[in-house]
Motif scaffolding. Structure first.
Motif, short mmCIF file in Angstrom:
data_model
loop_
_atom_site.label_atom_id
_atom_site.label_comp_id
_atom_site.label_asym_id
_atom_site.label_seq_id
_atom_site.Cartn_x
_atom_site.Cartn_y
_atom_site.Cartn_z
N VAL A 1 5.81 -17.85 -5.46
CA VAL A 1 5.38 -17.81 -6.73
C VAL A 1 4.43 -19.19 -7.04
O VAL A 1 3.24 -18.92 -7.63
N ASP A 2 4.83 -20.24 -6.31
CA ASP A 2 4.04 -21.47 -6.54
C ASP A 2 2.88 -21.53 -5.90
O ASP A 2 1.61 -21.86 -6.31
N GLY A 3 2.52 -20.67 -4.57
CA GLY A 3 1.50 -20.77 -3.76
C GLY A 3 0.54 -19.62 -4.57
O GLY A 3 -0.72 -20.05 -4.83
N LEU A 4 1.11 -18.45 -5.02
CA LEU A 4 0.30 -17.63 -5.58
C LEU A 4 -0.34 -18.22 -6.93
O LEU A 4 -1.46 -17.92 -7.46
N ARG A 5 0.41 -18.87 -7.78
CA ARG A 5 0.07 -19.42 -8.88
C ARG A 5 -1.18 -20.28 -8.73
O ARG A 5 -2.32 -20.45 -9.28
N ALA A 6 -1.22 -21.26 -7.51
CA ALA A 6 -2.21 -22.15 -7.23
C ALA A 6 -3.57 -21.40 -6.80
O ALA A 6 -4.64 -21.36 -7.07
N ARG A 7 -3.19 -19.99 -6.28
CA ARG A 7 -4.33 -19.39 -5.77
C ARG A 7 -5.13 -18.72 -7.05
O ARG A 7 -6.48 -18.72 -7.02
N ARG A 8 -4.29 -18.18 -8.04
CA ARG A 8 -4.86 -17.68 -9.19
C ARG A 8 -5.69 -18.73 -10.17
O ARG A 8 -6.87 -18.50 -10.39
N ALA A 9 -5.02 -20.11 -10.05
CA ALA A 9 -5.86 -21.09 -10.62
C ALA A 9 -7.05 -21.47 -10.13
O ALA A 9 -7.90 -21.61 -10.78
#
Length: 462
Positions: free
Chosen positions: A148-156
């Motif tokens: 979740v943390d990594g995908l949130r960074a990818r979305r941002a």
């Protein structure tokens, strides 16, 4: 002797979570071979940025030798070694900034996982801690939390789609990963959960390659075969299999050119592997440990255990959607693989986290038998009986089973209570099936007569 020389590394296009021996013997090996073939003209190779799951030690050791390592294929008679440089970088999975940057990299198209069955189901306390830390913008400690943390960074970062590929012994592991990630993301940020649903593909895969823990002797073998000192070689069997199902919206390596299969329906392949190989491993582990054995090959030398193994395979084969010749070939290969005494696959390693493993390996085929009107398998019940006795022992590596083990130790000589407790814990839907609990109780009583702390003499010994 020196370490292997630095090679020209491929650009990072894959991120991996769970930097263990299996990943290095399997997905990294497939990627290396696909890179070497280079069948897609004009396409850059696929480098891997690998992150540890629990302990940072593997990254520390590999980083000291530029993430290059020796892969030893150990056959029944000889060893063969190759140098693998598919890992472009290695890092501690707890390095939040580096993890986020890797997943958010627009060149990265695939994120693979080897976190084991237990990694998809962290404790409630661990998930609560991740929810709190993610809500404040901090990192995470569980596998779903890190995703979740990594995908949130990818979305941002405004980066596009990515495929998440699960490579663990769970049926429909892509769906399991998806449910775990989306469930946590929904708690943290509903908009993030929506983005994950639309932009992230969760690929299921069936993986197979026996990879025992590396020993000091293996490090000496690597040096002898290659001329290099390697602090982190990997030993594995010659056999390997990888079957995948799902979409890769941003591309992937040409794994199919080196033996991987891409299928529309992965379930039959998952069942075949879980119900034959993994179930067989669980039987050999719990039965073998009760008899004082240490490895798969040692347990395969016990005629009584092998007879139960053959019975277990017979109980599972009626539930598999393959023709007789296909199942015969799979079982014949397993006999050879399990009997390879030069692969020292430790029973204690296989026995770890049985509370997570026995459901898909033993109970699912047992449920299939019951649904088809067949009786529960005697050998299937025997695995559950052996696990119950294993939980009474001193070397139980199964944190999730700790409360059950404590309850069993309150009445260690009551076979009926042991059988009921095990079924209630692992399969509450079957707790009312008296034929199953009676069968497990009978097998516990039978196994008690053969339990020993020392291995019996080999056949023909005096």
């Amino acid at each position: 002797m020196t370490t292997p020389p630095r090679s020209e590394r491929h650009p990072v296009r894959i991120v991996h979570l769970g930097l263990g021996a299996f990943h290095r013997a399997h997905q990294a090996w497939y990627t290396q071979r696909a890179n070497e073939r280079g069948d897609r003209a004009g396409e850059a190779g696929w480098g891997i940025a690998a992150f540890t799951g629990r302990s940072p030690e593997a990254a520390r050791v590999l980083a000291a030798q530029d993430a290059v390592y020796t892969l030893i294929e150990r056959g029944p008679d000889t060893d063969a070694a190759i140098i693998v440089d598919a890992l472009s970088t290695v890092a501690d999975g707890g390095d939040t900034a580096r993890w986020r940057a890797a997943v958010a990299d627009p060149a990265v198209a695939v994120l693979t996982l080897t976190v084991t069955e237990a990694g998809y189901r962290p404790s409630a306390a661990a998930l609560d801690a991740d929810r709190a830390s993610l809500a404040t913008g901090d990192g995470a400690s569980t596998a779903p939390g890190r995703l979740v943390d990594g995908l949130r960074a990818r979305r941002a970062a405004g980066v596009g789609a990515i495929a998440v590929v699960s490579c663990d012994n769970l049926p429909d592991n892509g769906r399991v990963a998806r449910d775990a990630v989306l469930g946590l993301a929904q708690d943290v940020d509903a908009e993030l959960a929506e983005w994950i649903e639309s932009s992230v593909s969760f690929v299921s895969s069936m993986v197979d390659r026996i990879t025992p823990a590396t020993t000091a002797a293996d490090r000496a073998t690597a040096a002898r075969l290659t001329g290099y000192d390697d602090a982190a070689p990997v030993v594995t069997e010659p056999f390997s299999e990888w079957v995948l199902s799902g979409a890769f919206p941003a591309g992937r390596p040409a794994w199919e050119t080196v033996g991987a299969q891409f299928v529309d329906d992965i379930e039959p392949y998952e069942r075949r592997k879980l119900w034959l190989l993994n179930a067989g491993h669980s039987l050999l582990a719990y039965r073998g440990l009760l008899r004082g054995y240490a490895t798969i090959a040692e347990a395969m030398g016990d005629d009584a255990i092998v007879a139960d193994l053959e019975a277990l395979w017979a109980e599972a084969r009626t539930e598999l959607p393959f023709d007789a010749d296909t199942v015969d070939a799979a079982i014949a290969a397993l006999r050879d693989r399990f009997g390879n005494a030069r692969i020292e696959h430790r029973l204690a390693q296989i026995a770890t986290d049985g509370s997570q493993k026995l459901g898909p390996r033993i109970l699912d085929p047992l449920r299939s038998r019951l649904a088809a009107g067949r009786a529960p398998g005697d050998a299937q019940a025997g695995v559950l009986a052996a696990w119950a006795l294993h939980l009474l022992g001193d070397d139980v590596r199964d944190p999730a089973a700790a409360p059950l083990a404590e309850r069993l130790r309150a009445h260690p000589d009551d076979d009926a209570a042991l059988a009921t407790a095990v079924v209630t814990e692992l399969a509450p839907d079957l707790a009312g099936d008296a034929s199953l609990t009676d069968l497990i109780q009978s097998r516990i009583a039978h196994l008690r007569t053969g339990v020993t702390t020392e291995p019996p003499l080999p056949t023909g010994a005096h």
